[in-house]
Design a protein around this motif. Structure first.
Motif, PDB file in Angstrom:
ATOM      1  N   ILE A 287       2.128   1.678  -3.519  1.00  0.00           N
ATOM      2  CA  ILE A 287       1.088   2.139  -4.439  1.00  0.00           C
ATOM      3  C   ILE A 287       0.767   3.613  -4.195  1.00  0.00           C
ATOM      4  N   LYS A 288       0.685   3.991  -2.916  1.00  0.00           N
ATOM      5  CA  LYS A 288       0.430   5.401  -2.597  1.00  0.00           C
ATOM      6  C   LYS A 288       1.561   6.278  -3.113  1.00  0.00           C
ATOM      7  N   LEU A 289       2.786   5.829  -2.934  1.00  0.00           N
ATOM      8  CA  LEU A 289       3.941   6.583  -3.432  1.00  0.00           C
ATOM      9  C   LEU A 289       3.876   6.715  -4.952  1.00  0.00           C
TER      10      LEU A 289
ATOM     11  N   LEU B 167       1.204   6.578  -6.914  1.00  0.00           N
ATOM     12  CA  LEU B 167       0.101   7.448  -7.311  1.00  0.00           C
ATOM     13  C   LEU B 167       0.456   8.921  -7.130  1.00  0.00           C
ATOM     14  N   VAL B 168       1.007   9.256  -5.963  1.00  0.00           N
ATOM     15  CA  VAL B 168       1.365  10.655  -5.691  1.00  0.00           C
ATOM     16  C   VAL B 168       2.455  11.121  -6.652  1.00  0.00           C
TER      17      VAL B 168
ATOM     18  N   TRP C 205       0.829  -1.207   0.000  1.00  0.00           N
ATOM     19  CA  TRP C 205       0.000   0.000   0.000  1.00  0.00           C
ATOM     20  C   TRP C 205       0.865   1.259   0.000  1.00  0.00           C
ATOM     21  N   VAL C 206       1.934   1.266   0.784  1.00  0.00           N
ATOM     22  CA  VAL C 206       2.835   2.425   0.798  1.00  0.00           C
ATOM     23  C   VAL C 206       3.428   2.636  -0.592  1.00  0.00           C
TER      24      VAL C 206
ATOM     25  N   PHE D 270       8.175   9.878   4.219  1.00  0.00           N
ATOM     26  CA  PHE D 270       7.395   9.683   3.001  1.00  0.00           C
ATOM     27  C   PHE D 270       7.512  10.878   2.056  1.00  0.00           C
TER      28      PHE D 270
ATOM     29  N   GLN E 261       5.609   3.848   6.589  1.00  0.00           N
ATOM     30  CA  GLN E 261       6.073   5.166   6.158  1.00  0.00           C
ATOM     31  C   GLN E 261       6.935   5.081   4.904  1.00  0.00           C
TER      32      GLN E 261
END
Length: 232
Positions: free
Chosen positions: A14-16, A18-19, A11-12, A91, A176
């Motif tokens: 994927i979030k990274l 996407l951002v 998840w970290v 992050f 993180q």
């Protein structure tokens, strides 16, 4: 299935991704447009600098990013403004590093898409009185959709698969900065090959799905451009 720690690392990551991809699309749109439409002295050197992450060892880039993001580097005052001790091993620091590392994977497809535009349509729109922003929104963006799709997919996939840079500037802080590639490395280092196989399989499936979606979309767009409706 993956354990909770691996799901969190995924998840970290994927979030990274996407951002980072969102930021790069915003940053690279005007930059790619300028590189594609302007002929200025030193443009080739500038493009070479932007393309460095393609050939520079990730450990080298990660080392200099670590210095830059540390308390004694330029990132020190940014961290103070954000109320942080340091951007390194955080992050936000990962996002900055990923933007630098994945930049050419977003910039180049956008530039190629802008180079391939039909200049006559833009000239005709300008003669008709359309403002530059109107021409960009109504003519450039629709024609450049394949380039944007490629840029988004490549930027996302490349960021998700980062290892050297993220390990150097982010370390392995659960929730993180511990991303899937780092978690995979730690499983292998610990001799836990079963967990490594499961996590590697998930990453492989995500990568194949992303590329499949990109190539299928490109084939559909190409067929529509040729006046056919096949969707294979």
């Amino acid at each position: 299935m993956l354990n909770n720690g691996d799901w969190l690392a995924l998840w970290v990551g994927i979030k990274l991704a996407l951002v980072t991809t969102a930021i790069l699309l915003l940053l690279c749109t005007p930059l790619a447009w300028w590189l594609a439409r302007r002929r200025v002295p030193g443009a080739a050197l500038l493009e070479a600098i932007f393309a460095l992450p393609l050939v520079l060892p990730p450990s080298v880039l990660g080392f200099y990013l670590l210095i830059a993001l540390g308390p004694q580097g330029p990132g020190g005052w940014l961290a103070q403004l954000a109320g942080m001790r340091s951007l390194a091993f955080s992050f936000p620091g990962l996002v900055i590093g990923s933007v630098v590392y994945s930049l050419p994977f977003v910039l180049q497809p956008l530039k190629n898409a802008f180079v391939a535009l039909d200049q006559r349509q833009l000239d005709m729109a300008a003669v008709a009185g359309a403002r530059p922003l109107d021409r960009f929104v109504s003519l450039v963006l629709p024609q450049a959709r394949p380039g944007y799709a490629s840029a988004a997919m490549l930027g996302f996939a490349h960021t998700l698969g980062e290892f050297g840079v993220v390990l150097m500037i982010g370390g392995s802080l659960a929730g993180q900065t511990r991303v899937a590639s780092v978690a995979l490395y730690e499983h292998v280092e610990a001799g836990d090959y079963a967990s490594a196989h499961r996590l590697a399989a998930v990453l492989m499936v995500i990568s194949v799905v992303l590329l499949w979606a990109l190539f299928r979309w490109q084939r559909r767009a190409g067929a529509q451009a040729r006046g056919r409706g096949d969707w294979l």
